[in-house]
Design a protein around this motif. Structure first.
Motif, short mmCIF file in Angstrom:
data_model
loop_
_atom_site.label_atom_id
_atom_site.label_comp_id
_atom_site.label_asym_id
_atom_site.label_seq_id
_atom_site.Cartn_x
_atom_site.Cartn_y
_atom_site.Cartn_z
N SER A 774 11.75 46.58 0.77
CA SER A 774 11.51 46.64 2.22
C SER A 774 10.91 45.36 2.74
O SER A 774 11.24 44.90 3.84
N GLU A 778 13.21 42.66 5.53
CA GLU A 778 12.79 42.32 6.88
C GLU A 778 12.90 40.82 7.16
O GLU A 778 12.86 40.40 8.31
N THR A 786 22.80 47.33 6.55
CA THR A 786 23.12 47.88 7.88
C THR A 786 24.03 46.97 8.69
O THR A 786 24.65 47.42 9.66
N PRO A 823 17.66 58.17 12.84
CA PRO A 823 18.08 56.87 12.30
C PRO A 823 19.54 56.93 11.87
O PRO A 823 19.96 57.86 11.18
N GLY A 844 18.70 46.05 15.65
CA GLY A 844 17.99 47.32 15.72
C GLY A 844 16.55 47.14 16.12
O GLY A 844 15.70 46.88 15.25
N ALA A 846 14.48 49.42 17.19
CA ALA A 846 13.71 50.61 16.83
C ALA A 846 14.54 51.41 15.83
O ALA A 846 15.76 51.24 15.72
N PRO A 847 13.92 52.31 15.08
CA PRO A 847 14.67 53.05 14.04
C PRO A 847 15.89 53.79 14.58
O PRO A 847 16.90 53.89 13.89
N ARG A 848 15.83 54.30 15.82
CA ARG A 848 16.94 55.08 16.35
C ARG A 848 17.77 54.30 17.38
O ARG A 848 18.70 54.86 17.97
#
Length: 930
Positions: A774, A778, A786, A823, A844, A846-848
């Motif tokens: 993780s 980033e 993704t 998500p 992205g 935000a997560p959603r």
């Protein structure tokens, strides 16, 4: 920048400025009408500004079709306007009429709300004269060829039908040969269809064509199918253009004396400027039927001119002096205008000279000189001296005779000789009568020659004058050929200069021919909120005259105030032509000089200059845009390179930090083939750090045999140029022989050539991999899992898109905001990426949430893409068109705000707000619809 506002017109009673507004300015129709108006205005020391409203690059196949734009300038600068045919829309004519500006219409149909005088040539008399002549040849089946959507051609068609009925012939529908326009190609197509439809027999034996160009195309089409002319079809045209004299058989045609129409229009507008009231319809009432072989008259013999009418005729309302419009021309007993003169009345030089000699200046003096030598021979038996004959030949050449002028002048010369003899006899009879009455003493010892000697002298003089006229017409034809050759060379020179010129040279008119010493100026359109239509004309270049025109460079004028008096020539017409090509409309070119009144085509050289100037200016803009785009792309590439280096350095730093935090470190110098292993890495494999070498096999040789192929493939991909981070989980043999499961992550640093130069990695036991993964993800540019780009890259691309749209009007960008209920899954993201173009990207925040940049897209593309995403992602997903160029206001039921631009951070903030408000709107209760 200086802006000039409304200015007053010329002083009362002084020289005036008259504008002639015409679709185009050259050729035998528009050019001759302009030349006639110029003669009258020049004689009164008035100025003439010729304003062209059709584009300079007008394709002749499109004329007379109305173009998509017609631009009028200079309306407020002119004391009066003459508008020719379809130069202006009816609404514009009403505005001019309502403003009180004296207005004369030439060849314009009735316009509701406009009571201006409407002047035209003798279309009816010309058509009737042709019908009478063909009937006299024995023809009873006479057709009409042409398009009747113009006022002039419609009048000719109506008179043709009336002429047939007057001879007891009922016109038939199949005798009307309709063409799509008044050019050659349309008439040639009609002839082809007629020739192919039957067995070589046409519905008619003779045809009146609406224009010479129709007639020539018709004759060529019939001849190409083996039909002999005029035996199979007699043809007569209207216009008397040089084109008809070049075809075989030569075309019989009617000269409508368009220059006389222009003269009368100028007289009318000057009378209106002086305060006289002039309205109603006016017709010139005279024309000339020039007979050649195509109608069947003496095939192969000399031509002949038959005059039609005797003066102006029409219905008008005039409060002017005698001789003002309204004087009736010759009439039949039944009230119709006379079409042909009485039998036996042949035209003289006064009648024929305006038909065959193009230049008016000096024409009256030329006629007087011919009559003077004839009178000297008839009265005193004196032959014309050689200097007088040479001067006559030179004068004939200067008057620009038509190709067959000699054929028309010789019969007129004999008519003049016969009139001179009759005049001499009448004078002698009156003298003898006075002597018999004692009122005059008899002449004695005068030495006068007898009748026979005078007759011989006159015959000799006529032959000498014919030779002089022949020399003059040949010299005139050669002179015209020389002028055309010089003009072609001049056009070639202008084209080359424009291709070589830069922007400054184009605007400063350095490309003008060396021989042009008159006034010239270029004004380009600029945005001006205070000017009518939101734009004005700014002078960017001026030449000629004194220093006055050059002082105007940088001055801006409203369209109705251009050109100013400083750019008009008091001694010759000032031509104003639109500058543009295709869909471009750049401005106006102002040039002083004469136009060609003999050319069949309406493409005057000023049209050529304006069209080529439009091409050159468009090319300059395109080149400037490409250069700016090149610089922008270079800047973007440099920013991408710097960003990539920064990201790569960040990757390296991240890897080093991660190595330190997870106690597994290695740094592989690919070019040197050496690896530096950290003490922590040695402890993981249970070895003494001092005993660890720098060979890659210290790592690769310890990989479990079942995992070796997979690890080697991943490493080989990195070394061969892959930009995706290495991420491999495998088993590693420790020093005590047992195997530990580790996860190895690494990034590869590439050199300037794109080759792998260094690989930095971290190794951790499986329990530490999740945190390590993780942290590293980033910090990469594009998340491999993704497909979403890093925030820094998205913001940079969005900022560049916003900046580019501000500079380039045709460029667009759009932003879509996509909200997921949870998500998004890998499948949902793959579907989303499948709808993106190569230059698009997604981020992205935000997560959603996912924000999508559509680079180079318009509003329609954004709507289509949003609709497809809604269909692909399902009803639970929210897709909002958040921002972009040309972003519309939201629909009332959308109750959402909108973003049209700003900086990238603001666009991202608004996109998030829009998603939040849409989600709230979807879940909030709403009253049911009525």
């Amino acid at each position: 920048m200086t802006t000039v506002g409304a200015q007053g017109r010329g002083p009362t009673g002084g020289p005036r400025t008259v504008g002639v507004v015409s679709p185009v300015l050259g050729g035998y129709y528009f050019g001759r009408a302009l030349a006639g108006a110029a003669r009258v205005l020049r004689a009164g020391r008035h100025r003439l500004v010729a304003l062209q409203t059709y584009p300079a690059d007008l394709d002749r196949a499109e004329f007379p079709a109305v173009p998509r734009r017609r631009t009028l300038v200079g309306g407020s600068r002119c004391d009066g306007l003459i508008v020719v045919t379809s130069a202006l829309e009816d609404d514009t004519l009403r505005q001019i009429h309502d403003s009180g500006t004296p207005l004369v219409l030439v060849g314009v149909g009735p316009v509701e709300g406009v009571s201006a005088p409407n002047l035209g040539p003798d279309n009816a008399g010309a058509a009737r004269a042709v019908v009478d002549h063909l009937v006299a040849h024995g023809h009873r089946r006479i057709g009409f060829l042409g398009a009747t959507d113009q006022t002039d051609t419609r009048e000719r068609y109506d008179a043709y039908r009336a002429g047939l009925l007057a001879h007891g012939i009922e016109p038939r529908q199949e005798w009307h040969y309709r063409t799509r326009d008044n050019q050659e190609a349309g008439a040639q197509a009609v002839a082809r269809r007629l020739a192919e439809a039957g067995d070589g027999t046409l519905p008619t034996t003779a045809t009146l064509a609406a224009t010479d160009r129709n007639a020539v195309g018709f004759m060529r089409g019939l001849s190409s199918h083996g039909l002999a002319l005029p035996e199979a079809q007699a043809v007569v045209g209207i216009d008397h253009s040089d084109l008809g004299a070049r075809i075989r058989p030569r075309l019989s045609s009617v000269d409508l004396l368009h220059d006389a129409v222009g003269e009368r229009a100028a007289q009318l507008v000057l009378a209106m400027i002086a305060g006289e009231r002039v309205t109603g319809e006016h017709r010139l009432g005279r024309s000339a039927l020039v007979l050649r072989e195509s109608c069947g008259c003496d095939a192969g013999a000399r031509g002949h001119v038959v005059l039609s009418g005797a003066g102006e005729r029409g219905r008008d309302d005039t409060d002017g002096p005698s001789g003002a419009p309204g004087a009736d021309g010759a009439r039949r007993a039944d009230g119709e205008a006379a079409d042909v003169p009485a039998a036996g009345v042949d035209p003289g030089l006064d009648d024929v000279a305006p038909v065959v000699l193009a230049r008016e200046h000096g024409r009256d003096a030329w006629v007087a000189a011919v009559r003077q030598v004839l009178a000297a021979a008839a009265d005193r038996g004196l032959r014309a001296p050689a200097p007088a004959l040479r001067a006559l030949a030179d004068a004939t050449a200067r008057l620009r005779p038509s190709p067959d002028a000699l054929e028309q002048l010789v019969p007129a010369l004999h008519v003049e000789a016969a009139r001179t003899v009759r005049s001499h006899r009448r004078a002698a009879a009156r003298r003898l009568s006075r002597q018999a009455d004692g009122a005059e003493p008899a002449r004695r010892g005068t030495g006068a020659l007898g009748p026979a000697a005078r007759r011989t002298a006159l015959e000799t003089t006529v032959r000498d004058v014919v030779v002089a006229l022949a020399r003059g017409t040949v010299a005139g034809t050669l002179g015209r050929a020389g002028r055309l050759e010089r003009e072609l060379a001049e056009q070639y020179e202008v084209d080359l200069e424009m291709m070589r010129a830069d922007g400054d040279a184009l605007r400063s008119l350095d490309w003008l021919p060396r021989g042009h010493d008159g006034v010239a100026a270029l004004a380009l359109w600029v945005d001006d909120a205070e000017a009518p239509g939101g734009r004005a004309l700014r002078v960017v270049g001026a030449r000629g005259g004194a220093t006055g025109p050059r002082r105007l460079v940088g001055t801006t004028y409203p369209p109705q105030e251009f050109p100013p008096p400083e750019l008009t020539d008091p001694t010759s017409p000032t031509v104003v032509v639109p500058v543009g090509f295709g869909r471009s409309d750049r401005g106006m070119l102002v040039v002083s000089g004469l136009v060609d009144t003999r050319a069949t085509s309406t493409r005057a050289r000023y049209n050529h200059w304006a069209a080529m100037l439009g091409v050159a200016l468009d090319a300059e803009d395109t080149l400037s845009a490409l250069q700016a785009q090149r610089r922008e792309l270079a800047d973007a590439a440099e920013r991408e390179r710097v960003l990539a280096l920064e990201v790569a350095a960040g990757h390296e730093r991240t890897a080093l930090v991660s190595i330190a935090s997870h106690d597994g470190t290695w740094d592989w110098d690919v070019e040197a083939g050496r690896v530096r292993y950290s003490d922590a890495w040695a402890r993981i494999v249970g070895c003494d750090p001092a005993g660890i070498g720098d060979d890659p096999q210290e790592w690769l040789g310890r990989v479990h045999p079942d995992d070796a192929r997979r690890v080697q493939s991943a490493v080989a991909a990195q070394l061969s140029g892959s930009h995706q981070p290495l991420d491999v989980e495998h088993r590693l043999r420790a020093a005590d022989g047992r195997h530990v499961t580790v996860r190895c992550r690494a990034v590869t640093v590439h050199d300037a050539g794109g080759r792998a130069a260094r690989m930095v990695g971290a190794m951790a036991v499986v329990s530490d991999v999740a945190l390590f993964r993780s942290e590293l993800r980033e910090r990469v540019l594009v998340d491999p899992a993704t497909g979403l780009v890093a925030r820094e890259l998205f913001v940079d691309r969005l900022e560049r898109a916003i900046s580019r749209a501000r500079r380039v009007g045709a460029y667009g960008w759009q932003v879509l905001a996509v909200g997921f209920p949870a998500p998004p899954s890998a499948l949902a993201l793959r579907r989303l990426h499948g709808e993106l173009a190569p230059d698009d990207c997604a981020y992205g925040p935000a997560p959603r949430d996912v924000v999508v940049l559509l680079d180079g897209a318009g509003v329609a593309t954004a709507r289509d893409r949003a609709a497809r995403l809604r269909a692909l992602l399902g009803a639970q997903a929210v897709v909002v068109h958040a921002a972009g160029t040309g972003h519309p206001e939201p629909a009332p039921e959308d109750v959402l705000g909108s973003a049209r631009g700003g900086d990238a951070i603001e666009v991202l903030r608004r996109a998030g707000d829009l998603l939040a408000r849409r989600r709230a709107w979807l879940v909030s209760p709403r009253p049911p619809r009525a």
